[in-house]
Design an enzyme around this catalytic site. Structure first.
Site, mmCIF file in Angstrom:
data_model
loop_
_atom_site.group_PDB
_atom_site.id
_atom_site.type_symbol
_atom_site.label_atom_id
_atom_site.label_comp_id
_atom_site.label_asym_id
_atom_site.label_seq_id
_atom_site.Cartn_x
_atom_site.Cartn_y
_atom_site.Cartn_z
ATOM 1 N NE ARG A 240 -4.192 -1.500 0.216
ATOM 2 C CZ ARG A 240 -4.283 -2.352 -0.694
ATOM 3 N NH1 ARG A 240 -3.683 -2.618 -1.683
ATOM 4 N NH2 ARG A 240 -5.700 -3.121 -1.047
ATOM 5 C CD GLU A 269 -2.741 3.216 -5.424
ATOM 6 O OE1 GLU A 269 -3.843 2.814 -5.834
ATOM 7 O OE2 GLU A 269 -1.760 2.731 -4.812
ATOM 8 C CG HIS A 288 -2.907 -0.592 -7.122
ATOM 9 N ND1 HIS A 288 -3.244 -0.084 -5.761
ATOM 10 C CD2 HIS A 288 -2.881 -2.105 -6.395
ATOM 11 C CE1 HIS A 288 -3.529 -0.833 -4.688
ATOM 12 N NE2 HIS A 288 -3.193 -2.136 -5.205
HETATM 13 C C1 DGY Z 1 -5.516 -5.875 -3.156
HETATM 14 O O1 DGY Z 1 -6.266 -6.975 -3.267
HETATM 15 O O2 DGY Z 1 -5.638 -5.464 -1.831
HETATM 16 C C2 DGY Z 1 -4.749 -5.371 -4.326
HETATM 17 O O3 DGY Z 1 -4.146 -4.168 -3.871
HETATM 18 C C3 DGY Z 1 -5.551 -5.134 -5.478
HETATM 19 O O4 DGY Z 1 -5.829 -6.319 -6.105
#
Ligand code: DGY
Length: 331
Positions: A240, A269, A288
Site C-alpha cells: 500500500r 493513486e 496498481h
Molecule cells: C488488493 O487486493 O488488495 C490489491 O491491492 C489489489 O488487487
C-alpha cells in the site's frame, strides 16, 4: 416470491462474479470511468442490503450509520484498509475480502518490479524511445545483478513467501524476513531467516514490502530507513502506498542513498502530474496492477460474489475479515 436483496456494486467487476450477483440480487452497478464519490455510495447504501466495494471506496462509520439495512460489505481486494472494520463489526455488518487467489500474480509483479528496477528498464526504454540510444554502450544503463544477492521481505505472509520462493528457487537468493509473526514454512522450505528490521535493511540487496497498511506500518519507510539500506539496494512496494514516505524515497533516489525502486502502489493513486515521483531517477511506477491478470481478477470476482451472497443469506463469509461479527450479525 420474496424480493431480491438490494446491492450496490461500486465498479464493474469481471463477469465471473458479477453475473452471479446480478442473478441473485437487485444489483445496481456503477458504470462510471472513475469511482463513485463517497457521498454517492453513502446515498446508495441507505437502502441496500449489501455493498460490493473497491479499495478506492472509503467505508467508514458515518456511511455505515447511514445504511441501516446493510448486512455485508464485500471488498473486491485482499487489502481492506479502506473499510473501518471495527465500525462494521460494531454494527453487525460482515466484511469480506479476496485472499489467496492473487498471491501468485502479486508476487510475480513484485519480482517484475524488482528485476525491472535493478536493470533500470524504465530509463532504458524511455531513452530508446527518446532517441538517446546511439550505440551499444559499455558503461550505459548499468544495473544490479540478482543471482546470489540477499532478498529482504518485510511482511512474510502469503505474498512475501511466494516472492521469496521465486527468488530463492530461481535466483538462488538468500532470504531475510521481518514480521511480527514467525513463518516456519519460509524458514524450513526456503531457509529464510527472521531478523530485526534494522538488520534486514542494512543486509539486504533487494527489499520488498508485503505488509498491510495499519498504524504501525504507515510511513514505515522514511528517510532514516532508506539511509539504513545499502547504496546498491533496490526497494519494491506492492503493498500500500502510505507505507512509504514518498518525498523521502524521491530524495533517497536523487542522492544515491539507494540504487533504484519499483512501486505498484502510491499515495495518492495516481500521483498527480506534478508529483516528484515522475521525475525521480531509477524509479519505475506501475498503476496498481499486481493482481491484474484475467485469471486472478476473475477468481477475485468469484470470491467477492460468494462473500456477498453468503452475507446476504446471513451465512458465514468464505473469506471474512471480521469473524468476530458472528453473533452480532444484522438480520
Ligand atoms: C488488493 O487486493 O488488495 C490489491 O491491492 C489489489 O488487487
Amino acid at each position: 416470491m420474496a424480493a431480491k436483496p438490494k446491492v450496490f456494486v461500486t465498479r464493474r467487476i469481471p463477469a465471473a462474479g458479477l453475473d452471479r450477483i446480478r442473478a441473485a440480487c437487485a444489483a445496481e452497478v456503477w458504470d462510471g470511468p472513475l469511482p463513485p464519490a463517497y457521498d454517492l455510495i453513502r446515498q446508495k447504501a441507505a437502502d441496500c442490503d449489501g455493498l460490493v466495494t473497491l479499495l478506492t471506496d472509503k467505508i467508514d462509520a458515518a456511511l455505515l450509520d447511514a445504511a441501516p439495512r446493510l448486512k455485508v460489505v464485500s471488498n473486491y481486494a485482499v487489502g481492506f484498509n479502506n473499510v473501518d472494520v471495527a465500525a462494521a463489526t460494531a454494527r453487525g455488518v460482515a466484511v469480506g475480502n479476496t485472499p489467496g487467489v492473487l498471491t501468485d500474480a502479486t508476487a510475480d509483479m513484485a519480482f517484475c518490479l524488482l528485476i525491472a528496477a535493478a536493470r533500470r528498464l524504465a530509463v532504458g526504454v524511455d531513452d530508446a524511445r527518446g532517441g538517446k540510444w546511439k550505440t551499444w554502450e559499455p558503461l550505459g544503463w548499468l544495473g544490479q545483478d540478482l543471482v546470489g544477492r540477499t532478498l529482504g521481505v518485510v511482511g512474510m505472509g502469503r505474498i512475501g513467501y511466494a516472492l521469496a520462493k521465486r527468488c530463492r528457487g530461481g535466483w538462488d537468493m538468500p532470504v531475510l524476513y521481518y514480521d511480527v509473526h514467525r513463518n516456519e514454512k519460509a524458514e524450513v522450505e526456503l531457509g529464510a531467516v527472521k531478523v530485526e528490521l534494522n538488520t534486514l535493511l542494512s543486509e539486504s540487496d533487494f527489499i520488498s514490502v508485503h505488509t498491510d497498511l495499519n498504524e504501525t506500518t504507515r510511513g514505515l519507510f522514511n528517510a532514516a530507513r532508506f539511509k539504513q539500506m545499502k547504496p546498491t539496494a533496490v526497494f519494491v512496494n506492492t503493498a500500500r502506498g502510505p507505507v512509504v514516505v514518498e518525498a523521502d524515497l524521491v530524495e533517497a533516489l536523487k542522492n544515491g542513498v539507494i540504487f533504484a525502486a519499483g512501486l505498484d502502489v502510491t499515495d495518492p493513486e495516481p500521483p498527480p502530474p506534478d508529483s516528484p515521483l515522475w521525475r525521480a531517477p531509477n524509479l519505475i511506477v506501475a498503476p496498481h496492477v499486481a493482481s491484474a491478470t484475467v485469471g486472478t481478477r476473475g477468481a477475485m470476482a468469484q470470491i467477492c460474489a460468494s462473500n456477498l451472497l453468503a452475507g446476504l443469506r446471513g451465512e458465514k463469509l468464505p473469506a471474512c475479515v471480521n469473524t468476530d461479527v458472528e453473533g452480532k450479525r444484522r438480520k
